[in-house]
Design a protein around this motif. Sequence first.
Motif, mmCIF file in Angstrom:
data_model
loop_
_atom_site.group_PDB
_atom_site.id
_atom_site.type_symbol
_atom_site.label_atom_id
_atom_site.label_comp_id
_atom_site.label_asym_id
_atom_site.label_seq_id
_atom_site.Cartn_x
_atom_site.Cartn_y
_atom_site.Cartn_z
ATOM 1 N N MET A 67 0.671 14.269 -13.046
ATOM 2 C CA MET A 67 1.457 13.422 -12.154
ATOM 3 C C MET A 67 0.523 12.514 -11.362
ATOM 4 O O MET A 67 -0.653 12.838 -11.168
ATOM 5 C CB MET A 67 2.281 14.274 -11.182
ATOM 6 C CG MET A 67 3.329 15.127 -11.851
ATOM 7 S SD MET A 67 4.670 14.124 -12.520
ATOM 8 C CE MET A 67 5.854 15.419 -12.922
ATOM 9 N N LEU A 68 1.076 11.401 -10.888
ATOM 10 C CA LEU A 68 0.298 10.415 -10.162
ATOM 11 C C LEU A 68 0.772 10.298 -8.714
ATOM 12 O O LEU A 68 1.953 10.476 -8.414
ATOM 13 C CB LEU A 68 0.415 9.040 -10.824
ATOM 14 C CG LEU A 68 -0.161 8.893 -12.236
ATOM 15 C CD1 LEU A 68 0.255 7.556 -12.830
ATOM 16 C CD2 LEU A 68 -1.682 9.019 -12.214
ATOM 17 N N GLY A 69 -0.176 9.987 -7.848
ATOM 18 C CA GLY A 69 0.128 9.683 -6.458
ATOM 19 C C GLY A 69 -0.782 8.559 -5.997
ATOM 20 O O GLY A 69 -1.823 8.289 -6.626
ATOM 21 N N GLU A 70 -0.407 7.910 -4.904
ATOM 22 C CA GLU A 70 -1.179 6.769 -4.433
ATOM 23 C C GLU A 70 -1.356 6.820 -2.925
ATOM 24 O O GLU A 70 -0.456 7.285 -2.198
ATOM 25 C CB GLU A 70 -0.494 5.440 -4.781
ATOM 26 C CG GLU A 70 -0.263 5.207 -6.261
ATOM 27 C CD GLU A 70 0.924 5.960 -6.792
ATOM 28 O OE1 GLU A 70 0.819 6.489 -7.923
ATOM 29 O OE2 GLU A 70 1.945 6.055 -6.087
ATOM 30 N N LEU A 71 -2.498 6.345 -2.480
ATOM 31 C CA LEU A 71 -2.753 6.140 -1.066
ATOM 32 C C LEU A 71 -3.142 4.678 -0.891
ATOM 33 O O LEU A 71 -4.164 4.232 -1.417
ATOM 34 C CB LEU A 71 -3.877 7.063 -0.585
ATOM 35 C CG LEU A 71 -3.947 7.345 0.925
ATOM 36 C CD1 LEU A 71 -2.693 8.072 1.385
ATOM 37 C CD2 LEU A 71 -5.173 8.191 1.244
ATOM 38 N N LEU A 72 -2.288 3.934 -0.212
ATOM 39 C CA LEU A 72 -2.587 2.533 0.079
ATOM 40 C C LEU A 72 -3.428 2.477 1.356
ATOM 41 O O LEU A 72 -3.174 3.233 2.301
ATOM 42 C CB LEU A 72 -1.302 1.737 0.280
ATOM 43 C CG LEU A 72 -0.538 1.292 -0.974
ATOM 44 C CD1 LEU A 72 -0.094 2.455 -1.834
ATOM 45 C CD2 LEU A 72 0.675 0.439 -0.574
ATOM 46 N N THR A 73 -4.422 1.615 1.391
ATOM 47 C CA THR A 73 -5.280 1.514 2.561
ATOM 48 C C THR A 73 -5.716 0.069 2.791
ATOM 49 O O THR A 73 -5.766 -0.736 1.849
ATOM 50 C CB THR A 73 -6.518 2.421 2.425
ATOM 51 O OG1 THR A 73 -7.347 2.277 3.583
ATOM 52 C CG2 THR A 73 -7.328 2.072 1.186
ATOM 53 N N ASP A 74 -6.031 -0.224 4.060
ATOM 54 C CA ASP A 74 -6.541 -1.558 4.375
ATOM 55 C C ASP A 74 -8.057 -1.635 4.251
ATOM 56 O O ASP A 74 -8.648 -2.684 4.518
ATOM 57 C CB ASP A 74 -6.100 -1.997 5.772
ATOM 58 C CG ASP A 74 -6.580 -1.056 6.874
ATOM 59 O OD1 ASP A 74 -7.220 -0.028 6.555
ATOM 60 O OD2 ASP A 74 -6.313 -1.349 8.053
ATOM 61 N N LEU A 75 -8.690 -0.541 3.809
ATOM 62 C CA LEU A 75 -10.124 -0.582 3.544
ATOM 63 C C LEU A 75 -10.399 -1.417 2.296
ATOM 64 O O LEU A 75 -9.671 -1.317 1.308
ATOM 65 C CB LEU A 75 -10.678 0.830 3.347
ATOM 66 C CG LEU A 75 -10.719 1.748 4.579
ATOM 67 C CD1 LEU A 75 -11.130 3.152 4.171
ATOM 68 C CD2 LEU A 75 -11.662 1.191 5.629
ATOM 69 N N ASP A 76 -11.431 -2.191 2.340
ATOM 70 C CA ASP A 76 -11.818 -3.015 1.198
ATOM 71 C C ASP A 76 -12.845 -2.238 0.382
ATOM 72 O O ASP A 76 -14.028 -2.199 0.727
ATOM 73 C CB ASP A 76 -12.402 -4.341 1.682
ATOM 74 C CG ASP A 76 -12.588 -5.335 0.546
ATOM 75 O OD1 ASP A 76 -12.163 -5.030 -0.588
ATOM 76 O OD2 ASP A 76 -13.171 -6.409 0.790
ATOM 77 N N ILE A 77 -12.392 -1.605 -0.690
ATOM 78 C CA ILE A 77 -13.243 -0.741 -1.506
ATOM 79 C C ILE A 77 -13.377 -1.358 -2.894
ATOM 80 O O ILE A 77 -12.393 -1.813 -3.486
ATOM 81 C CB ILE A 77 -12.638 0.675 -1.614
ATOM 82 C CG1 ILE A 77 -12.434 1.273 -0.220
ATOM 83 C CG2 ILE A 77 -13.538 1.578 -2.447
ATOM 84 C CD1 ILE A 77 -11.685 2.587 -0.223
ATOM 85 N N GLU A 78 -14.575 -1.366 -3.400
ATOM 86 C CA GLU A 78 -14.809 -1.936 -4.725
ATOM 87 C C GLU A 78 -13.958 -1.222 -5.766
ATOM 88 O O GLU A 78 -13.997 0.008 -5.879
ATOM 89 C CB GLU A 78 -16.289 -1.804 -5.090
ATOM 90 C CG GLU A 78 -16.621 -2.370 -6.474
ATOM 91 C CD GLU A 78 -18.067 -2.115 -6.877
ATOM 92 O OE1 GLU A 78 -18.454 -2.563 -7.968
ATOM 93 O OE2 GLU A 78 -18.788 -1.450 -6.105
#
Length: 360
Positions: free
Chosen positions: A176-187
């Motif tokens: 299964m998949l999950g996501e964490l959205l963030t305002d960090l700018d990560i490569e």
Amino acid sequence: MKREIRAAARTAGFDQVGFAPAAPPTHAEAYEAWLANGYHGEMGYMAREDSVRRRLDPREALPGCRTLIVVSLLYGSTPPRTTAPGRRAADRTDASRGRRLPVVARYALGRDYHDVFEERLDALSAAIEALAPGARTKRYVDYGPVLERDHAQRAGLGWIGKNTMLLHPDLGSYFMLGELLTDLDIEPDPPFVHDRCGTCRRCIDACPTEAILDGRLLDARLCISYLTIELRGAIPEELRPAIGNRVFGCDICQEVCPWNSDAPGPDRPPFAARPGQPMPPEDMVAWAEELAALAPDEFRARYRGTAFSRPGRDGLLRNLAVGLGNSGESGVRPILERLRADSSPLVREHARWAIDVLPG
């Protein structure tokens, strides 16, 4: 920062972690065409204007979002229970006459995976806050407006197969998949660009309701998982025989996939039942008898924290009535007669159908 977040995701218990840019999904036009064709069926929440807008741009879901951290949890390709010692998985899921075993999707016999993901994503979010105070995050599982497989492919976690599942060359598709959205700018990680389905079409040919279409399309209105879980009304009569004894979800398109033949299972099943959590009976008659005796509040208490709460008492009894009718066994008639007098019109209609299709 990226290395530390990846380590934190592992510590939280995730099997894979990848980073994707917060950009419109690659298959946005395909998603809009899928909705336009009505393939989402009664899942109206997928076509709501605000929901579509957020699926087409993660920044609508989290203003200022720059990165999607996509994670996965393996739940294993081994059937959670079998009909007899030594019987193969393919035998277990065959919907032949005379079978009373209720076949349930592998992920469902245990805790609701949404709860597990939420706990682990919250732990990952806390770790990110410790690493980058003030960073904003927002978690999603499959109920949220995120085209998760699209972003997972972009994050390097696999490719979207002909059955529309995300496939990984080493892990198969039982995750299964999950996501964490963030305002960090990560490569971002390199996307998974190779299509390894080749000329194989086993999933398309094996689907008993012909829900999998060419072009990596799924008509949810025909999918057994949709029919037994998401659909709230009556299952179309012409599709009932093809459902067999699959009373909650379906794994057929994964079972026949060659990439799952040697797929590993998790060291610790993430969705394992809590201590004391009751398991549904391994006989459709016994399960139907149990559910028929439950009042709505009793059902909610009995199945709280499990995937079975999604279709509810009436939905499960509807599915069991179809499975009992497909069993072809005269011995199931007494419970079907009982269901024909149930308080739910939905259950009564499917019980009448089942009685009519039984031999004799």
